[in-house]
Write an enzyme that holds these catalytic residues in place. Structure first.
Site, PDB file in Angstrom:
ATOM      1  N   ASP A  13     -87.130 -34.720  13.572  1.00 21.50           N
ATOM      2  CA  ASP A  13     -86.644 -33.520  14.269  1.00 21.50           C
ATOM      3  C   ASP A  13     -85.450 -33.956  15.107  1.00 21.50           C
ATOM      4  OD1 ASP A  13     -86.632 -30.860  15.346  1.00 21.50           O
ATOM      5  OD2 ASP A  13     -87.655 -31.585  17.129  1.00 21.50           O
ATOM      6  N   TYR A  45     -79.807 -29.176  17.477  1.00 22.17           N
ATOM      7  CA  TYR A  45     -79.284 -28.866  16.151  1.00 22.17           C
ATOM      8  C   TYR A  45     -79.016 -27.357  16.022  1.00 22.17           C
ATOM      9  CZ  TYR A  45     -80.604 -33.358  13.841  1.00 22.17           C
ATOM     10  OH  TYR A  45     -80.720 -34.663  13.432  1.00 22.17           O
ATOM     11  N   ASN A  77     -87.223 -26.494  12.221  1.00 19.13           N
ATOM     12  CA  ASN A  77     -86.927 -25.223  11.547  1.00 19.13           C
ATOM     13  C   ASN A  77     -85.449 -25.089  11.222  1.00 19.13           C
ATOM     14  OD1 ASN A  77     -89.412 -23.085  11.810  1.00 19.13           O
ATOM     15  ND2 ASN A  77     -89.474 -24.626  13.410  1.00 19.13           N
ATOM     16  N   THR A  78     -84.606 -25.633  12.105  1.00 19.82           N
ATOM     17  CA  THR A  78     -83.164 -25.494  11.904  1.00 19.82           C
ATOM     18  C   THR A  78     -82.741 -26.198  10.620  1.00 19.82           C
ATOM     19  OG1 THR A  78     -82.956 -25.442  14.296  1.00 19.82           O
ATOM     20  CG2 THR A  78     -80.942 -25.823  13.046  1.00 19.82           C
ATOM     21  N   GLU A 158     -86.539 -29.761  26.187  1.00 15.87           N
ATOM     22  CA  GLU A 158     -86.116 -31.163  26.060  1.00 15.87           C
ATOM     23  C   GLU A 158     -85.803 -31.753  27.442  1.00 15.87           C
ATOM     24  OE1 GLU A 158     -85.853 -34.128  23.290  1.00 15.87           O
ATOM     25  OE2 GLU A 158     -86.094 -32.079  22.575  1.00 15.87           O
ATOM     26  N   CYS A 190     -89.489 -22.609  15.970  1.00 15.41           N
ATOM     27  CA  CYS A 190     -88.822 -23.852  16.385  1.00 15.41           C
ATOM     28  C   CYS A 190     -89.944 -24.779  16.818  1.00 15.41           C
ATOM     29  CB  CYS A 190     -87.877 -23.584  17.561  1.00 15.41           C
ATOM     30  SG  CYS A 190     -87.227 -25.096  18.317  1.00 15.41           S
ATOM     31  N   THR A 191     -89.905 -26.017  16.348  1.00 11.73           N
ATOM     32  CA  THR A 191     -91.034 -26.906  16.602  1.00 11.73           C
ATOM     33  C   THR A 191     -91.122 -27.351  18.067  1.00 11.73           C
ATOM     34  OG1 THR A 191     -89.675 -28.726  15.772  1.00 11.73           O
ATOM     35  CG2 THR A 191     -91.234 -27.740  14.235  1.00 11.73           C
ATOM     36  N   HIS A 192     -90.096 -27.055  18.848  1.00 13.48           N
ATOM     37  CA  HIS A 192     -90.200 -27.327  20.288  1.00 13.48           C
ATOM     38  C   HIS A 192     -91.140 -26.323  20.988  1.00 13.48           C
ATOM     39  CE1 HIS A 192     -86.645 -29.844  19.763  1.00 13.48           C
ATOM     40  NE2 HIS A 192     -86.717 -30.218  21.029  1.00 13.48           N
TER      41      HIS A 192
HETATM   42  N1  DGL Z   1     -87.028 -28.299  16.932  1.00 15.59           N
HETATM   43  C1  DGL Z   1     -85.965 -27.792  16.175  1.00 15.59           C
HETATM   44  C2  DGL Z   1     -86.314 -26.578  15.367  1.00 15.59           C
HETATM   45  O1  DGL Z   1     -87.460 -26.463  14.960  1.00 15.59           O
HETATM   46  C3  DGL Z   1     -84.564 -27.880  16.652  1.00 15.59           C
HETATM   47  C4  DGL Z   1     -84.183 -27.432  18.014  1.00 15.59           C
HETATM   48  C5  DGL Z   1     -82.736 -27.801  18.263  1.00 15.59           C
HETATM   49  O2  DGL Z   1     -82.419 -28.980  18.148  1.00 15.59           O
HETATM   50  O3  DGL Z   1     -81.917 -26.903  18.535  1.00 15.59           O
HETATM   51  O4  DGL Z   1     -85.483 -25.753  15.076  1.00 15.59           O
END
Ligand code: DGL
Length: 272
Positions: A13, A45, A77-78, A158, A190-192
């Site tokens: 990620d 990302y 996800n991105t 983050e 989004c995995t965050h």
């Molecule tokens: N955790 C990521 C996602 O699932 C990316 C978040 C990021 O870097 O903007 O999209």
């Protein structure tokens, strides 16, 4: 492609987000070692160009392949939304199996809630791609899907702004808008975001079902591994490895919270 039981599962990620999926994977597959890469040097990302995201993801894929990973999970996800066609062909060409986080979640939600009002939140790239609504509607044509880009959430998490006034205010500002009015189900695209799932549930007074995407992805991975006939193997010592491209204090803290043990982080620059 031959996958051995002892081969680690590669997970990556842009930062800490993929740890939510990695921890869920470890719970279901405790005997499979993992190699995790958090690209903290290039985070977020979410608003980068597809060219940049593909460039980062290919390097990380090469790195995970060098660590003998035969399954590579883009726990982002991105990446899964913006560059999946190119990245999955690239991964197959390196004799590894690519897995993304959007397909299993969209499929499960579409099957489980075919008539519901479903909301999706995610980065700008994920929402712009339309990947979730497209997939859900192909399975559940009657579902109503509305999406909202919530670009502040990943950097906020983050930076460690969680369960405090700042994050409460940002969450409220996003979720109270028109886009997500009257939803029954919310997908954290989004995995965050699973890190703030309880905060989101509290915002909704537990009236909206907030899908646990990490669990769904982990059980999808379990199905893949079982279908490849790969029973776990008890391995001695700590075979899990965690790499980051830049040091952040919060990464270490959150990794230790998820895995309930000391995590040794190795910083590595793949782009020099
Ligand atoms: N955790 C990521 C996602 O699932 C990316 C978040 C990021 O870097 O903007 O999209």
């Amino acid at each position: 492609m031959v996958i051995q039981t002892s081969d680690p599962i590669g997970i990556f990620d842009s930062g800490v987000g993929g740890l939510t999926v990695a921890a869920a994977v470890k719970q279901l597959l405790p005997d499979h070692p993992i190699v995790y890469f958090g690209d903290t040097a290039h985070l977020p990302y979410g608003d980068k160009s597809p060219e940049a995201i593909l460039h980062y993801s290919k390097k990380i894929t090469d790195f995970l392949v060098q660590h003998n990973c035969k399954i590579i999970l883009a726990a982002c996800n991105t990446v899964s939304a913006a560059v999946w066609d190119d990245l999955s062909s690239y991964t197959y060409a390196r004799q590894a199996l690519p897995v993304n986080v959007i397909d299993p979640v969209a499929e499960q939600v579409g099957r489980q809630y075919p008539d519901s009002a479903i909301g999706v939140i995610g980065t700008k790239n994920t929402i712009r791609s339309g990947a979730y609504p497209l997939k859900i509607k192909s399975i559940a044509p009657k579902a109503r899907v509305s999406s909202l880009a919530t670009p502040l959430l990943a950097p906020m998490i983050e930076e460690g702004f969680v369960y405090d006034d700042i994050s409460n205010a940002i969450i409220k500002t996003y979720l109270s808008g028109r886009a997500l009015r009257d939803i029954d189900i919310l997908i954290l695209g989004c995995t965050h975001y699973p890190i703030i799932r309880n905060q989101i549930l509290e915002y909704y007074n537990y009236r909206v079902e907030v899908v646990d995407s990490a669990k769904i992805v982990a059980s999808h991975l379990c199905t893949i591994i079982k279908s490849e006939n790969l029973p776990g193997r008890v391995y001695s010592g700590n075979a899990d490895k965690f790499f980051i491209s830049d040091h952040t204090d919060y990464f270490e803290k959150i990794a230790e919270t998820f895995f309930e043990k000391k995590i040794v982080l190795e910083k590595i620059d793949l782009w020099k």
